[in-house]
Design a protein around this motif. Structure first.
Motif, PDB file in Angstrom:
ATOM      1  N   VAL A 195      -3.964  -7.525  -2.482  1.00 42.51           N
ATOM      2  CA  VAL A 195      -3.130  -7.509  -1.283  1.00 42.51           C
ATOM      3  C   VAL A 195      -1.694  -7.834  -1.682  1.00 42.51           C
ATOM      4  O   VAL A 195      -1.416  -8.907  -2.226  1.00 42.51           O
ATOM      5  CB  VAL A 195      -3.639  -8.518  -0.250  1.00 42.51           C
ATOM      6  CG1 VAL A 195      -2.737  -8.514   0.992  1.00 42.51           C
ATOM      7  CG2 VAL A 195      -5.079  -8.205   0.142  1.00 42.51           C
ATOM      8  N   LYS A 196      -0.798  -6.892  -1.401  1.00 42.74           N
ATOM      9  CA  LYS A 196       0.616  -7.095  -1.719  1.00 42.74           C
ATOM     10  C   LYS A 196       1.296  -7.907  -0.624  1.00 42.74           C
ATOM     11  O   LYS A 196       2.066  -8.827  -0.898  1.00 42.74           O
ATOM     12  CB  LYS A 196       1.316  -5.753  -1.898  1.00 42.74           C
ATOM     13  CG  LYS A 196       2.729  -5.852  -2.433  1.00 42.74           C
ATOM     14  CD  LYS A 196       3.273  -4.472  -2.779  1.00 42.74           C
ATOM     15  CE  LYS A 196       4.652  -4.566  -3.416  1.00 42.74           C
ATOM     16  NZ  LYS A 196       5.160  -3.227  -3.821  1.00 42.74           N
ATOM     17  N   HIS A 197       1.026  -7.558   0.606  1.00 42.97           N
ATOM     18  CA  HIS A 197       1.494  -8.365   1.736  1.00 42.97           C
ATOM     19  C   HIS A 197       0.650  -8.030   2.952  1.00 42.97           C
ATOM     20  O   HIS A 197       0.063  -6.952   3.054  1.00 42.97           O
ATOM     21  CB  HIS A 197       2.983  -8.140   2.029  1.00 42.97           C
ATOM     22  CG  HIS A 197       3.322  -6.738   2.454  1.00 42.97           C
ATOM     23  ND1 HIS A 197       3.118  -6.273   3.741  1.00 42.97           N
ATOM     24  CD2 HIS A 197       3.847  -5.687   1.775  1.00 42.97           C
ATOM     25  CE1 HIS A 197       3.510  -5.026   3.833  1.00 42.97           C
ATOM     26  NE2 HIS A 197       3.945  -4.639   2.653  1.00 42.97           N
ATOM     27  N   LYS A 198       0.580  -8.960   3.891  1.00 45.27           N
ATOM     28  CA  LYS A 198      -0.184  -8.727   5.110  1.00 45.27           C
ATOM     29  C   LYS A 198       0.379  -9.544   6.251  1.00 45.27           C
ATOM     30  O   LYS A 198       0.914 -10.640   6.055  1.00 45.27           O
ATOM     31  CB  LYS A 198      -1.664  -9.050   4.913  1.00 45.27           C
ATOM     32  CG  LYS A 198      -2.025 -10.509   4.716  1.00 45.27           C
ATOM     33  CD  LYS A 198      -3.528 -10.646   4.453  1.00 45.27           C
ATOM     34  CE  LYS A 198      -3.954 -12.104   4.323  1.00 45.27           C
ATOM     35  NZ  LYS A 198      -3.970 -12.793   5.626  1.00 45.27           N
ATOM     36  N   ALA A 199       0.242  -8.991   7.451  1.00 39.69           N
ATOM     37  CA  ALA A 199       0.652  -9.699   8.651  1.00 39.69           C
ATOM     38  C   ALA A 199      -0.477 -10.606   9.126  1.00 39.69           C
ATOM     39  O   ALA A 199      -1.568 -10.627   8.552  1.00 39.69           O
ATOM     40  CB  ALA A 199       1.043  -8.690   9.735  1.00 39.69           C
ATOM     41  N   GLU A 200      -0.229 -11.333  10.186  1.00 42.91           N
ATOM     42  CA  GLU A 200      -1.235 -12.219  10.748  1.00 42.91           C
ATOM     43  C   GLU A 200      -2.449 -11.409  11.194  1.00 42.91           C
ATOM     44  O   GLU A 200      -2.322 -10.423  11.923  1.00 42.91           O
ATOM     45  CB  GLU A 200      -0.666 -12.990  11.936  1.00 42.91           C
ATOM     46  CG  GLU A 200      -1.534 -14.111  12.440  1.00 42.91           C
ATOM     47  CD  GLU A 200      -1.625 -15.281  11.473  1.00 42.91           C
ATOM     48  OE1 GLU A 200      -2.603 -16.044  11.580  1.00 42.91           O
ATOM     49  OE2 GLU A 200      -0.729 -15.424  10.607  1.00 42.91           O
ATOM     50  N   PRO A 233      -5.419   1.016 -11.410  1.00 40.49           N
ATOM     51  CA  PRO A 233      -5.510   2.427 -11.802  1.00 40.49           C
ATOM     52  C   PRO A 233      -6.928   2.816 -12.206  1.00 40.49           C
ATOM     53  O   PRO A 233      -7.710   1.987 -12.675  1.00 40.49           O
ATOM     54  CB  PRO A 233      -4.544   2.527 -12.990  1.00 40.49           C
ATOM     55  CG  PRO A 233      -4.462   1.133 -13.541  1.00 40.49           C
ATOM     56  CD  PRO A 233      -4.598   0.232 -12.354  1.00 40.49           C
ATOM     57  N   GLY A 234      -7.250   4.075 -12.000  1.00 37.72           N
ATOM     58  CA  GLY A 234      -8.567   4.584 -12.364  1.00 37.72           C
ATOM     59  C   GLY A 234      -8.863   5.864 -11.625  1.00 37.72           C
ATOM     60  O   GLY A 234      -8.171   6.237 -10.666  1.00 37.72           O
ATOM     61  N   SER A 235      -9.891   6.561 -12.066  1.00 39.84           N
ATOM     62  CA  SER A 235     -10.266   7.814 -11.424  1.00 39.84           C
ATOM     63  C   SER A 235     -10.903   7.575 -10.065  1.00 39.84           C
ATOM     64  O   SER A 235     -10.857   8.434  -9.181  1.00 39.84           O
ATOM     65  CB  SER A 235     -11.241   8.591 -12.323  1.00 39.84           C
ATOM     66  OG  SER A 235     -12.370   7.786 -12.658  1.00 39.84           O
ATOM     67  N   LEU A 236     -11.518   6.410  -9.872  1.00 38.34           N
ATOM     68  CA  LEU A 236     -12.105   6.057  -8.586  1.00 38.34           C
ATOM     69  C   LEU A 236     -11.220   5.071  -7.840  1.00 38.34           C
ATOM     70  O   LEU A 236     -11.003   5.214  -6.639  1.00 38.34           O
ATOM     71  CB  LEU A 236     -13.496   5.453  -8.796  1.00 38.34           C
ATOM     72  CG  LEU A 236     -14.284   5.105  -7.535  1.00 38.34           C
ATOM     73  CD1 LEU A 236     -14.435   6.339  -6.634  1.00 38.34           C
ATOM     74  CD2 LEU A 236     -15.665   4.559  -7.897  1.00 38.34           C
ATOM     75  N   ALA A 237     -10.709   4.081  -8.557  1.00 41.67           N
ATOM     76  CA  ALA A 237      -9.740   3.126  -8.018  1.00 41.67           C
ATOM     77  C   ALA A 237     -10.223   2.481  -6.725  1.00 41.67           C
ATOM     78  O   ALA A 237      -9.662   2.681  -5.651  1.00 41.67           O
ATOM     79  CB  ALA A 237      -8.386   3.808  -7.801  1.00 41.67           C
ATOM     80  N   LYS A 287       4.193  -2.062  -8.218  1.00 43.76           N
ATOM     81  CA  LYS A 287       3.940  -0.682  -7.835  1.00 43.76           C
ATOM     82  C   LYS A 287       3.829  -0.548  -6.316  1.00 43.76           C
ATOM     83  O   LYS A 287       3.596  -1.514  -5.600  1.00 43.76           O
ATOM     84  CB  LYS A 287       2.650  -0.187  -8.493  1.00 43.76           C
ATOM     85  CG  LYS A 287       2.674  -0.213 -10.013  1.00 43.76           C
ATOM     86  CD  LYS A 287       1.364   0.306 -10.586  1.00 43.76           C
ATOM     87  CE  LYS A 287       1.383   0.296 -12.099  1.00 43.76           C
ATOM     88  NZ  LYS A 287       0.119   0.812 -12.685  1.00 43.76           N
ATOM     89  N   ASP A 288       3.998   0.693  -5.846  1.00 42.73           N
ATOM     90  CA  ASP A 288       3.811   0.977  -4.429  1.00 42.73           C
ATOM     91  C   ASP A 288       2.326   1.000  -4.105  1.00 42.73           C
ATOM     92  O   ASP A 288       1.493   1.443  -4.912  1.00 42.73           O
ATOM     93  CB  ASP A 288       4.438   2.322  -4.060  1.00 42.73           C
ATOM     94  CG  ASP A 288       5.954   2.309  -4.181  1.00 42.73           C
ATOM     95  OD1 ASP A 288       6.544   1.234  -3.990  1.00 42.73           O
ATOM     96  OD2 ASP A 288       6.538   3.375  -4.473  1.00 42.73           O
ATOM     97  N   GLY A 289       1.973   0.537  -2.917  1.00 41.52           N
ATOM     98  CA  GLY A 289       0.582   0.517  -2.499  1.00 41.52           C
ATOM     99  C   GLY A 289       0.334   1.409  -1.297  1.00 41.52           C
ATOM    100  O   GLY A 289       1.150   2.277  -0.962  1.00 41.52           O
ATOM    101  N   LEU A 290      -0.787   1.193  -0.660  1.00 42.41           N
ATOM    102  CA  LEU A 290      -1.164   1.941   0.532  1.00 42.41           C
ATOM    103  C   LEU A 290      -1.001   1.011   1.728  1.00 42.41           C
ATOM    104  O   LEU A 290      -1.706   0.015   1.858  1.00 42.41           O
ATOM    105  CB  LEU A 290      -2.608   2.431   0.424  1.00 42.41           C
ATOM    106  CG  LEU A 290      -3.155   3.231   1.610  1.00 42.41           C
ATOM    107  CD1 LEU A 290      -2.327   4.486   1.857  1.00 42.41           C
ATOM    108  CD2 LEU A 290      -4.615   3.611   1.374  1.00 42.41           C
ATOM    109  N   ALA A 291      -0.062   1.371   2.618  1.00 42.86           N
ATOM    110  CA  ALA A 291       0.231   0.545   3.780  1.00 42.86           C
ATOM    111  C   ALA A 291      -0.543   1.053   4.992  1.00 42.86           C
ATOM    112  O   ALA A 291      -0.975   2.207   5.050  1.00 42.86           O
ATOM    113  CB  ALA A 291       1.733   0.541   4.064  1.00 42.86           C
ATOM    114  N   GLY A 292      -0.703   0.190   5.961  1.00 40.83           N
ATOM    115  CA  GLY A 292      -1.393   0.560   7.189  1.00 40.83           C
ATOM    116  C   GLY A 292      -2.175  -0.619   7.717  1.00 40.83           C
ATOM    117  O   GLY A 292      -1.900  -1.781   7.397  1.00 40.83           O
ATOM    118  N   VAL A 293      -3.184  -0.331   8.524  1.00 38.84           N
ATOM    119  CA  VAL A 293      -4.047  -1.368   9.084  1.00 38.84           C
ATOM    120  C   VAL A 293      -5.326  -1.426   8.262  1.00 38.84           C
ATOM    121  O   VAL A 293      -5.982  -0.402   8.042  1.00 38.84           O
ATOM    122  CB  VAL A 293      -4.375  -1.084  10.562  1.00 38.84           C
ATOM    123  CG1 VAL A 293      -5.338  -2.135  11.104  1.00 38.84           C
ATOM    124  CG2 VAL A 293      -3.098  -1.059  11.394  1.00 38.84           C
TER     125      VAL A 293
END
Length: 280
Positions: free
Chosen positions: A154-159, A145-149, A79-85
């Motif tokens: 971690v799907k992927h991460k940089a250094e 999944p969930g109402s609070l979630a 599934k797609d996740g939430l990307a960012g820092v």
């Protein structure tokens, strides 16, 4: 015996709650209030499970997670996740003698959304989640999944790199966020709070002893009786406002780390004044 039956029934979540109830019955202090809290949570979850078909889909997921049903990690990673820092702001380890568990709390810098990553290890094997408190990384997290979630992987991460600031919020708005979370998951056991502009002071409430965090507006939250680093936290603050991160259980805050404006200090790792160093 009932907890063992729950494990056999593939309901480890209920078994763990029964263990918490047993601990409440034999712990110090106001055991009646603690026991009532755990009984109430068990009642909510079991009643919700009996009526699960009538609940919204997101709440159904929360109920299954509370009972202890697991979801395939491989399926979740598709599934797609939430990307960012993502900042790693707190971590706690627990050991029941058979299984070690580690909760790591992260915060999405762009949105402020919290996430909890769980890791486990059997016996005395070390847990290595690859997440170090005081660091941040660019990456993507996928939420269960969930109402609070809250729980994520971690799907992927940089250094990772050391972060140079920790964002918090005033006590009132932080507790408003907790109230909203509780409305979406009424058996919520713990919720992450990062409280800004607070000073550790003795709790002067009638009939109580211990410590609390207070701000200039006079708002206060109690520190957990389990928290053993109150004097160290007071020394770190030196009477100046700091930002404290911890887990809130609806009654008190179990502080995990503190940002003094220049560095992040992991309170559970502080053993003496010589250890007041940036975590990297």
């Amino acid at each position: 015996r009932v907890a063992a039956r729950m494990v056999d029934a593939q309901a480890p979540g209920l078994a763990r709650l029964l263990g918490e109830l047993a601990g409440a019955l034999y712990g110090p202090g106001d055991w009646q209030q603690r026991a009532l809290m755990w009984v109430g949570r068990l009642r909510l979850i079991t009643q919700a499970y009996r009526r699960i078909a009538s609940l919204p889909e997101a709440m159904q997921d929360e109920v299954r997670a509370a009972v202890g049903f697991t979801q395939s990690t491989d399926e979740l990673l598709l599934k797609d996740g939430l990307a960012g820092v993502w900042q790693v702001v707190g971590q706690v380890n627990e050991d029941d003698g058979r299984l070690q568990s580690q909760r790591t709390w992260l915060c999405h810098v762009e949105s402020g959304r919290p996430a909890m990553v769980l890791a486990f290890a059997a016996g005395h094997r070390p847990i290595d989640s690859g997440l170090v408190v005081g660091t941040q990384f660019a990456g993507e997290l996928v939420f269960y999944p969930g109402s609070l979630a809250l729980r994520a992987i971690v799907k992927h991460k940089a250094e990772p790199v050391v972060f140079d600031t920790l964002r918090g919020e005033p006590i009132v708005s932080a507790l408003d966020g907790y109230a909203d979370a509780l409305s979406r998951c009424p058996w919520l056991e713990r919720y992450p709070l990062a409280l800004s502009g607070v000073v550790p002071v003795p709790d002067e409430s009638e009939g109580t002893s211990g410590w609390c965090l207070a701000n200039e507006a006079g708002d206060r939250v109690r520190l957990s009786p389990r928290f053993s680093q109150a004097w160290m936290l007071r020394a770190i603050s030196g009477g100046r406002p700091v930002t404290v991160f911890g887990e809130w259980d609806g009654q008190s805050l179990d502080a995990m780390s503190v940002w003094d404006g220049q560095r992040l200090i992991v309170l559970s790792e502080v053993q003496g004044a010589g250890n007041l160093s940036r975590v990297a």
